[in-house]
Enzyme design. Structure first.
Site, PDB file in Angstrom:
ATOM      1  CE  LYS A   6      -3.168   3.347  -1.868  1.00 50.09           C
ATOM      2  NZ  LYS A   6      -2.825   4.573  -1.178  1.00 50.09           N
ATOM      3  CB  SER A  48       0.001   6.532  -1.540  1.00 54.69           C
ATOM      4  OG  SER A  48      -1.470   7.006  -1.213  1.00 54.69           O
ATOM      5  CB  SER A  80      -2.738   5.952  -5.776  1.00 51.45           C
ATOM      6  OG  SER A  80      -2.479   5.987  -3.866  1.00 51.45           O
TER       7      SER A  80
END
Length: 477
Positions: free
Chosen positions: A65, A62, A306
């Site tokens: 991102k 993640s 997230s």
């Protein structure tokens, strides 16, 4: 001159060897076989303070991102909003809409059923009681698969991995209750709230309480067409229902069924058929609309929590906006690469970007590349207002309870994005040191595995590693 160059080179070698030795000490805290790639660099500095395998490719998870958010701010802008509309090219005569009603879904990851209800109410207030035509679910803003390359098949029905389609309602996630049968051997039964337009079938066998068979007879869900799901496996007898949640597999069908029901509830009838429209068409007259919150607000949620759904709809939207084509995974990937190179001066080289969330196991990036992204963010944060969107250690988001950072004494000092997959514990962000310096860091940790007997305490080595590493970074810079 030669002598001075020799001294500089010797000093660099000594510095590097000390770095490597120090990092090796941290690594001894980790389970055997774990892989670490680490880079720490003062914001604006030309050389790193720690460089340990910084060119080694790794799964970003993640932390991907961070890249998605930066590209989105550059391409779409902080005030961009996702828009959903009800449109028509027909005319209203005596309460009858002469023509099709088009529900144009714009990939809003925050759209709720109540929003559709409100748009239908607006349609009703405009004088429409009947539609002499079809109802079209327009998903033309996106094309191709709604699931990215490299997503694990066994995550597909989980809500954190719900397909980021053009049509999203209530995050394309629904919940059910599974009840064990009164008699062992009989099928358990499922209850689904009537407002979820899905069909569930149970092939779940009820087991006696304490049955040894339960350890290896696991619950599983098999998705079918038109949001039909079959639940299989076993369920030991229990007094309370087992709550479960699953990801909608066909966003257009799901949204269409909800719109159909809301039209019915509003007393609006139609003579045609519910159809899906995938080809790009000229817009009609907008009779009702709903906009999302501004992009900057959505990105803050995405980074703090997230949020995969926001990340991947934004990723596909970047491709749509950059190339003026329906949003696909490839368009998003090419657009992000081009945006970073042309507008941020960051060449991501052989980095592989398969999605915006980091769920894909196809993604690969080196810490040195992510460091370029972080350096750009820090040096342009006045206009981006980016760092404030990241989780803050000890305070919010996915860093609120990060034990290693808490033990390091850096609560409130670290703003960073986490990244977790099976055996992966990543961090990418910034730390304000004891001397007031802002350091950027990238921690890519993979191959993290413990003995089956240690699963309950599997994070203890991670806590030790991170507490020592970030305490030293904080105190010694």
């Amino acid at each position: 001159m030669r002598f001075s160059r020799f001294i500089i080179g010797l000093t660099s070698c000594i510095a590097f060897s000390v770095q490597a030795a120090n990092v090796d000490e941290y690594i001894t805290q980790l389970p055997a076989g774990a892989n670490l790639a680490l880079m720490v660099q003062k914001v604006g500095a030309s050389a790193p303070a720690i460089d340990y395998h910084s060119q080694q490719m790794a799964l970003p998870a993640s932390t991907q991102k961070v890249i998605t958010a930066l590209a989105a701010l550059i391409q779409l802008g902080p005030d961009f909003r996702f828009t959903t509309t009800l449109e028509t090219k027909g005319n209203v005569e005596n309460g009858v809409l002469k023509g099709d009603l088009v529900a144009r879904f714009g990939a809003d990851p925050t759209l709720k059923r109540q929003d559709i209800r409100n748009m239908v109410a607006t349609l009703k207030k405009s004088g429409v009681n009947q539609i002499d035509g079809n109802v079209l679910i327009d998903t033309s803003i996106f094309a191709s698969h709604d699931k990215a390359p490299g997503w694990p098949w066994n995550d597909m029905t989980q809500c954190f991995s719900a397909p980021p389609a053009a049509a999203i309602v209530d995050r394309n996630c629904f919940s059910v209750s599974l009840y064990s049968a009164p008699k062992p051997g009989d099928m358990a039964f499922i209850r689904v709230a009537s407002y979820y337009p899905v069909t569930m079938f149970s092939q779940v066998r009820t087991l006696p309480r304490g049955s040894a068979e339960a350890q290896y007879c696991e619950l599983d869900v098999v998705p079918g067409d038109l949001n039909r799901f079959t639940l299989t496996g076993c369920l030991p007898q229990r007094s309370e229902p087992l709550p479960l949640a699953f990801a909608v597999q066909d966003g257009a069908s799901y949204a269409g069924a909800i719109l159909k029901d809301e039209l019915k509830q509003a007393g609006i009838t139609w003579s045609g058929t519910l159809l899906r429209q995938t080809q790009v068409n000229e817009p009609g007259t907008v009779v009702a609309s709903k906009q999302s919150a501004p992009l900057h607000d959505l990105l803050k949620i995405m980074l703090k929590k997230s949020d995969n759904m926001i990340a991947d709809t934004v990723f596909r939207m970047i491709g749509h906006a950059r190339f003026n084509v329906p949003g696909t995974w490839r368009a998003g990937s090419d657009a992000v690469r081009q945006i970073l190179r042309q507008q941020a001066g960051v060449d991501i080289g052989n980095t592989i970007i398969a999605d915006g969330s980091g769920l894909s196991r196809h993604n690969l990036i080196a810490p040195a590349t992510m460091m370029q992204v972080l350096q750009y963010i820090a040096q342009h944060d006045n206009e981006l207002n980016f760092i404030s969107m990241l989780p803050l250690a000890g305070y919010d988001g996915s860093l609120q309870y990060r034990a290693g950072l808490h033990q390091a004494g850096v609560d409130g000092k670290v703003s960073a994005k986490t990244g977790s997959l099976q055996g992966v514990y990543n961090l990418a962000g910034f730390i304000t040191t004891a001397s007031g310096q802002r350091m950027a860091f990238v921690q890519y940790l993979s191959g993290y595995a413990v003995e089956p007997a240690d699963q309950r305490n599997r994070r203890i080595p991670l806590v030790r590693f991170e507490s020592r590493l970030y305490k030293d970074i904080y105190q010694n810079n």
